[in-house]
Structure formats: C-alpha cells, structure tokens
Design a protein around this motif. Structure first.
Motif, PDB file in Angstrom:
ATOM      1  N   GLU A 113       0.835  -1.195   0.000  1.00  0.00           N
ATOM      2  CA  GLU A 113       0.000   0.000   0.000  1.00  0.00           C
ATOM      3  C   GLU A 113       0.876   1.254   0.000  1.00  0.00           C
ATOM      4  O   GLU A 113       1.911   1.306   0.659  1.00  0.00           O
ATOM      5  CB  GLU A 113      -0.901   0.000   1.239  1.00  0.00           C
ATOM      6  CG  GLU A 113      -1.951   1.106   1.216  1.00  0.00           C
ATOM      7  CD  GLU A 113      -2.917   0.994   2.376  1.00  0.00           C
ATOM      8  OE1 GLU A 113      -3.782   1.876   2.496  1.00  0.00           O
ATOM      9  OE2 GLU A 113      -2.796   0.031   3.161  1.00  0.00           O
ATOM     10  N   ASN A 114       0.474   2.239  -0.789  1.00  0.00           N
ATOM     11  CA  ASN A 114       1.192   3.518  -0.942  1.00  0.00           C
ATOM     12  C   ASN A 114       2.478   3.398  -1.752  1.00  0.00           C
ATOM     13  O   ASN A 114       3.227   4.380  -1.869  1.00  0.00           O
ATOM     14  CB  ASN A 114       1.493   4.173   0.406  1.00  0.00           C
ATOM     15  CG  ASN A 114       0.224   4.607   1.125  1.00  0.00           C
ATOM     16  OD1 ASN A 114      -0.735   5.046   0.476  1.00  0.00           O
ATOM     17  ND2 ASN A 114       0.201   4.471   2.442  1.00  0.00           N
ATOM     18  N   ASP A 115       2.783   2.215  -2.297  1.00  0.00           N
ATOM     19  CA  ASP A 115       3.904   2.110  -3.236  1.00  0.00           C
ATOM     20  C   ASP A 115       3.521   2.822  -4.531  1.00  0.00           C
ATOM     21  O   ASP A 115       2.344   2.857  -4.908  1.00  0.00           O
ATOM     22  CB  ASP A 115       4.223   0.644  -3.555  1.00  0.00           C
ATOM     23  CG  ASP A 115       5.017  -0.012  -2.432  1.00  0.00           C
ATOM     24  OD1 ASP A 115       5.351   0.696  -1.462  1.00  0.00           O
ATOM     25  OD2 ASP A 115       5.295  -1.229  -2.532  1.00  0.00           O
ATOM     26  N   ARG A 116       4.520   3.361  -5.193  1.00  0.00           N
ATOM     27  CA  ARG A 116       4.255   4.079  -6.433  1.00  0.00           C
ATOM     28  C   ARG A 116       4.665   3.221  -7.627  1.00  0.00           C
ATOM     29  O   ARG A 116       5.735   2.627  -7.646  1.00  0.00           O
ATOM     30  CB  ARG A 116       5.043   5.396  -6.456  1.00  0.00           C
ATOM     31  CG  ARG A 116       4.866   6.192  -7.739  1.00  0.00           C
ATOM     32  CD  ARG A 116       5.516   7.552  -7.656  1.00  0.00           C
ATOM     33  NE  ARG A 116       4.908   8.375  -6.631  1.00  0.00           N
ATOM     34  CZ  ARG A 116       5.168   9.670  -6.476  1.00  0.00           C
ATOM     35  NH1 ARG A 116       6.028  10.267  -7.266  1.00  0.00           N
ATOM     36  NH2 ARG A 116       4.589  10.361  -5.523  1.00  0.00           N
ATOM     37  N   LEU A 117       3.782   3.179  -8.639  1.00  0.00           N
ATOM     38  CA  LEU A 117       4.056   2.480  -9.888  1.00  0.00           C
ATOM     39  C   LEU A 117       3.842   3.449 -11.050  1.00  0.00           C
ATOM     40  O   LEU A 117       3.092   4.417 -10.923  1.00  0.00           O
ATOM     41  CB  LEU A 117       3.139   1.261 -10.060  1.00  0.00           C
ATOM     42  CG  LEU A 117       3.251   0.149  -9.016  1.00  0.00           C
ATOM     43  CD1 LEU A 117       2.168  -0.894  -9.253  1.00  0.00           C
ATOM     44  CD2 LEU A 117       4.623  -0.497  -9.049  1.00  0.00           C
ATOM     45  N   TRP A 118       4.503   3.176 -12.168  1.00  0.00           N
ATOM     46  CA  TRP A 118       4.299   3.972 -13.374  1.00  0.00           C
ATOM     47  C   TRP A 118       3.349   3.242 -14.310  1.00  0.00           C
ATOM     48  O   TRP A 118       3.474   2.037 -14.515  1.00  0.00           O
ATOM     49  CB  TRP A 118       5.625   4.180 -14.107  1.00  0.00           C
ATOM     50  CG  TRP A 118       6.580   5.104 -13.427  1.00  0.00           C
ATOM     51  CD1 TRP A 118       6.298   6.014 -12.456  1.00  0.00           C
ATOM     52  CD2 TRP A 118       7.996   5.203 -13.658  1.00  0.00           C
ATOM     53  NE1 TRP A 118       7.438   6.671 -12.073  1.00  0.00           N
ATOM     54  CE2 TRP A 118       8.487   6.208 -12.786  1.00  0.00           C
ATOM     55  CE3 TRP A 118       8.877   4.555 -14.513  1.00  0.00           C
ATOM     56  CZ2 TRP A 118       9.839   6.561 -12.761  1.00  0.00           C
ATOM     57  CZ3 TRP A 118      10.213   4.917 -14.490  1.00  0.00           C
ATOM     58  CH2 TRP A 118      10.680   5.910 -13.626  1.00  0.00           C
ATOM     59  N   LEU A 119       2.403   3.980 -14.875  1.00  0.00           N
ATOM     60  CA  LEU A 119       1.533   3.446 -15.922  1.00  0.00           C
ATOM     61  C   LEU A 119       2.119   3.881 -17.255  1.00  0.00           C
ATOM     62  O   LEU A 119       2.241   5.076 -17.511  1.00  0.00           O
ATOM     63  CB  LEU A 119       0.114   3.984 -15.770  1.00  0.00           C
ATOM     64  CG  LEU A 119      -0.914   3.481 -16.795  1.00  0.00           C
ATOM     65  CD1 LEU A 119      -1.141   1.995 -16.654  1.00  0.00           C
ATOM     66  CD2 LEU A 119      -2.230   4.229 -16.652  1.00  0.00           C
TER      67      LEU A 119
END
Length: 527
Positions: A113-119
C-alpha cells in the motif's frame, strides 16, 4: 475509468530507484483520488462537453479529466537534470526489466500500500487511434514520448531535437489556453460509424474488375538511385544504379539502357520495414530497408538525390511493405504526408519572430543539448523550427510529435540483458513489435534478428529461467537466459503480447479477447 482505450497496450512498471533521501511527501504534489469515479466498459463512451459522462459529474472529476487530457507544463531544467538518465544500453535494459507480470496480482509481486508504480505504454503498436475519443490516450502517449526524448531514452539527431522542442513549445502554448471542447452530435457519430464500416468493407472486399485493370496498368517508378549494403569490416560506399519499382518489388540495373533485360537483383519488399535516415539541412535523403530473410533481416540502404525523389520512393516502399502497389489510392496521400514531414524540418532564416517572446529552451531539449548550447543560441533555432508548426491545432501537433517519434530508428525497441547458450558474456536482446534483435554489447552492433512470423513456437523453462526456440523443427535452437530473476517472464510476455497485437483488426476493434491475451503472455500461469 481513465478513458484510455486499448488497455492491452499499457502495463505497470516499477519506478527506477531515486537517490536515497528522507521519505517526505512533496507537499506541492497534488493527489487525485479516483476511487469515486464509476467504472465503464464502453469502448467509445458518450461524450458530454467534450469529456466522458462519468467525468462530467462534478468539478472535481472534471479537473481530473483535464489533468489527464491536457499536456502538463515542462518542468525546470534543474528538475529534468535530477531525473534518471540511462547512460548506456545496459541502463536502458535495467528500466525494461522492471515491468510487472500482467497475469499476477500486485500483492503477489510484492507491491505494498502507498507504493508508487508507473503506468506506461508497453507495446509500441498503437491501434485504432481516434482523436475524438482518445484525448487522454493521445496526451499520455505524448507525455511518454516527450520524456523519452528529454531523458535521452531514445536517440535523435540535433535537427530532430530542435523540431521536437518547437512542437513542445507550440503544445505548451495551446495547452495554457482553455482547450476547445468537442461536443458530441448523434448524427455525426452515426456518420463516423458508417464511414468506418464502409472503409472496412472496401478494404476487405474482393478485387473488382476495375481493381484488376488498375493492377494490370499499375504505375512504375524509374530513376537513378544509389544503393549500399552494409557489411562488417567494409568501407565501400554507395553505388549508383537504374532502379525500377513495380508490384511491391524493386529491381536495379547497371544503366537505364539495360533496364529491358535481366536486372542485377530484384528485391521483394512485402513484409519489409522502411525507416527514414534523413538530414534536410545536410541534404541527406536515405531509406533504410530491412528485408525479411530466412536467417533474419537483410539491411539495404537507398540514397535519393532530393526531397521529391525521396518522398515518392519512401511512400512506395511503405506501401510495398503492406503488400500494396503504386496503384493504391493512398499513394499520393502518403507522398504528401512525407513532404509535409520534411517541410517541418526546414528552417526559414528570413522569418521574423517576436523578440519579446519568452521561451525556456532548456526545458524543451535534453540535458546534452542544454550543456552544448546557451539559451541565446537555442532560442532562434527553436523559433525558426516553430514557424513550420505554428499553424497546427493542438490535436494535430500531438499527432505530429508522435509521428516523428515513431519515425526514429530506435523507436519501439525494449532492451533486456541476457546470456545466450554457449556464450560467456552478457548481451542485449532488443524486443520490437515484429522481431527480436541480438545486440553485441562490446561493439553495439546487431548480430542477428528473428521475426515473429517465423516463430511457430517458443518454449519456456521457468525453473532454470531459460527460453528456447526450435528452428525448422531441427535440433538447432537459440537459448538465452537472464541474470535477472523476472527477465524470462518479461521476454515471454513481450513476445506473446506483440503476437496478440498482430491479431487485432478494425472489424473486431470494439472487443478484446482477454483470455487469448493472458494465454499468450502468461504461459503456464495464464487464466
């Protein structure tokens, strides 16, 4: 929900680690909560005030849609300099090794949770682009292309960089003004659908007697061109021959007088790739052809004398790659498109620009050119290129930027570090929409290529992280395995994904066969 059609083209990517710093949230960063936006499964949503109805419910969701569909202002050059710049082929491969597995959940892959990913757009074969419905899709494609240029993830010439900067400047100016909303008319929607159906029927119809007559009297191209076949350890340059283009193939002769006899060679261009190698300022107009062969792809370079000759022959090569002849109705429009593309790269030194116009040039070019030139050197050159695009609308400017991006020689190549069977050193595997490329890290040269249409099967051993591909059903095979844990899965998903993309057609454009997609990309872990 975000109104990005063709979701199979996108995937999630783990961000490259930034320099270690205290985990303090940037207060200037605005967060958009989309959990309240209703999901929609309609491929062509009903537009209201130029946006999908589920975004027009409140000012808050309208703001979200504008953030997605309008290009964001360029950051300061200092901010660009702090971002991750791939300095080598291995660095670029490191980025592509971070794709998530589309057949497994986020939690299975350690996403908290709250990890950042790129789309990101993962597969570089964009299908069925319609500006009316694809405002978000076009803008996000542009953003990805712009950052690929600014962070030097893809190489381009100085002339191309200035043109990219000019189009960015134009798009920034148009985006700052309130964009015109496109209201939807049911009558126009019906007309669009009817025209699309007619186009599909015309493309798919059997040849009529008139078509057969046109093919019998198909026009030809005849002219003197120069040809060069690059080979290792060779210094030989271009040689001039008389070329004849007919029925999706080119033949060349020693001279015009000998063209009635047997050619030196005839090259079938069906299924080939035609890439530009152009420098308008240097009067260099070359066509790089990759011709399918049993053992990979053969390279052939054609050099034209001027823009007119280049436009006609390049258009012919592009049509031939699709199996079309010069009699095809799209030939002239293809020629005009190439000519307008070349015109954009021409500079007009007599053009008067407003000296009071403020332009932050170092936010429009990559750091390499920011270091090489001062602002007072870049500004007039970008403004000269700007005069060629100043009349474009916002949508046309976005499409033109993407068109030039897609024309770059290195466009669409995803890199992965691998080690081939029998080799003791790491190499790089380039994955493109239609072929695999083996690249020697030592010299940076392409060693071999394999086209997907020749790959009837490929085998994956998940335990020892190994991929094999039988050749002609014999014992011969190429085998590669990676030192990266997830690399085999990524390679397998890329191959399966691109093969899936090749099955898409206009007739079934509104449906997505998710089961087939997961079967091709997920292997033994598919649904």
């Amino acid at each position: 929900m975000l109104n990005i059609r063709r979701p199979e083209e996108l995937s999630l990517l783990r961000p490259v680690e930034e320099k270690k710093r205290k985990k303090v949230r940037d207060l200037s960063e605005e967060l958009y909560d989309l959990t309240e936006v209703p999901l929609t499964s309609v491929s062509r949503p009903c537009l209201y005030n130029g946006m999908p109805a589920h975004f027009a419910d409140s000012p808050k969701t309208e703001k979200v849609y504008k953030m997605l569909s309008v290009s964001q202002p360029a950051p300061a050059p200092e901010a660009i300099a702090k971002l991750y710049h791939p300095a080598s082929v291995v660095d670029k491969a490191h980025i592509h090794s971070r794709w998530l597995d589309s057949s497994r959940s986020l939690m299975e892959q350690g996403v908290q949770e709250n990890d950042r990913l790129w789309l990101r757009f993962k597969y570089y074969c964009f299908h069925d682009l319609e500006p009316k419905y694809d405002a978000v899709r076009l803008t996000q494609m542009y953003e990805q292309a712009r950052w690929a240029i600014l962070l030097e993830d893809i190489d381009c010439t100085e002339e191309e960089m200035l043109l990219f900067g000019a189009i960015q400047y134009h798009i920034n100016k148009l985006s700052l003004s309130e964009p015109q909303t496109m209201t939807s008319s049911p009558a126009m929607d019906d007309l669009d659908s009817a025209l699309q159906c007619l186009e599909v029927k015309l493309d798919g119809a059997n040849s009529s007697p008139q078509d057969m007559l046109e093919n019998l009297t198909a026009p030809e191209l005849n002219d003197y061109l120069k040809i060069f076949r690059p080979k290792r350890l060779t210094l030989k340059g271009y040689k001039q021959y008389w070329f004849k283009f007919k029925d999706a193939s080119i033949s060349y002769y020693k001279s015009k007088e000998e063209s009635l006899g047997e050619p030196i060679q005839q090259i079938n261009l069906k299924g080939c790739e035609a890439a530009p190698d152009v420098n308008v300022a240097g009067q260099k107009f070359c066509i790089k052809l990759l011709i399918p062969a049993p053992e990979g792809m053969n390279e052939v370079y054609l050099r034209c004398e001027n823009e007119e000759q280049y436009s006609s022959w390049m258009a012919a090569c592009r049509l031939a790659s699709k199996g079309k002849s010069l009699a095809d109705s799209s030939f002239q429009s293809e020629v005009q498109s190439i000519r307008s593309f070349l015109a954009m790269q021409q500079t007009n030194p007599n053009t008067h620009t407003d000296d009071s116009m403020s332009i932050n040039t170092h936010s429009l070019v990559s750091p390499r050119y920011s270091k090489k030139y001062k602002t007072k050197q870049l500004t007039p050159r970008i403004l000269e290129a700007y005069q060629n695009v100043a009349q474009l609308s916002l949508t046309d400017a976005l499409l033109r930027f993407l068109q030039i991006w897609q024309a770059l020689p290195d466009f669409g190549i995803s890199l992965v570090v691998v080690r081939f069977k029998g080799s003791r050193k790491d190499e790089v595997l380039g994955i493109t929409p239609n072929r695999l490329i083996r690249i020697d890290l030592g010299v940076g040269e392409v060693v071999k290529t394999w086209r997907y249409n020749n790959m009837r099967q490929w085998n994956v051993n998940w335990d020892i992280r190994q991929v094999t591909r039988p050749v002609n059903q014999t014992i011969k095979m190429f085998t590669f395995f990676s030192l990266l844990v997830l690399c085999v899965c990524i390679v397998h998903e890329f191959i399966g994904g691109y093969i899936f993309m090749s099955t898409r057609s206009r007739e079934q454009s509104d449906t997505l066969n998710e089961e087939l997609f997961h079967k091709l990309t997920g292997g033994h872990e598919a649904l």
